[in-house]
Design a protein around this motif. Structure first.
Motif: not given
Length: 164
Positions: A117, A120, A130-131, A133-135, A137, A146
């Protein structure tokens, strides 16, 4: 019979301070940090680079410390979860947001999540859900589902108020 390899001296810049230790050549970065430097915030999970518990920043980029030998990072800069705080005994904005949003339960994944995080937010100070959650993942968490981690990143980025 072959003799075991001799220990070697490794110097790595950890959280801004040059640190040196004599280690076996097969010593992983995570073992160097935990066993030789006493920095136990970086956790050992799967030891295969899958869970993300051992994540650190190497020259500012997130890496899995269980997949690197200490020798491989000789002379480079490593930031551990301890190095994310502005000063000893203080929390970073992100670390505080994790507390406020209840983004940690057992805490085992927390150091790796904080590293992911932090990276990110360094690249994108106002990420979308979304970004976020991608980071995260690539980091496994069994406790929070999460959502609280996503909420913490939103809070740290100023996109959401703290939950009461």
């Amino acid at each position: 019979m072959l003799a075991p390899p001799s220990p070697v001296t490794v110097e790595i810049i950890v959280n801004g301070t040059p640190r040196r230790a004599c280690v076996e050549p097969r010593t992983t970065l995570v073992d160097f940090l935990r066993e030789h430097l006493g920095l136990t915030g970086t956790h050992i999970g799967c030891e295969h680079g899958i869970c993300g518990a051992c994540s650190v920043l190497l020259e500012g980029e997130p890496v899995r410390a269980c997949c690197l030998f200490a020798l491989q990072v000789e002379g480079l800069s490593v930031t551990t979860v301890e190095g994310l705080a502005p000063a000893r005994g203080e929390l970073s904005r992100l670390q505080n947001a994790f507390c406020e949003a209840h983004a940690l339960q057992c805490g085992y994944c927390t150091p790796g999540m904080l590293i992911a995080c932090h990276d990110l937010l360094a690249r994108n100070p106002r990420p979308s859900e979304e970004e976020i959650r991608e980071a995260i993942g690539g980091n496994l968490c069994r406790c929070t589902g999460y959502q609280q981690i996503v909420d913490a990143v939103k809070l740290a980025s100023g996109q959401e108020a703290a939950h009461g």
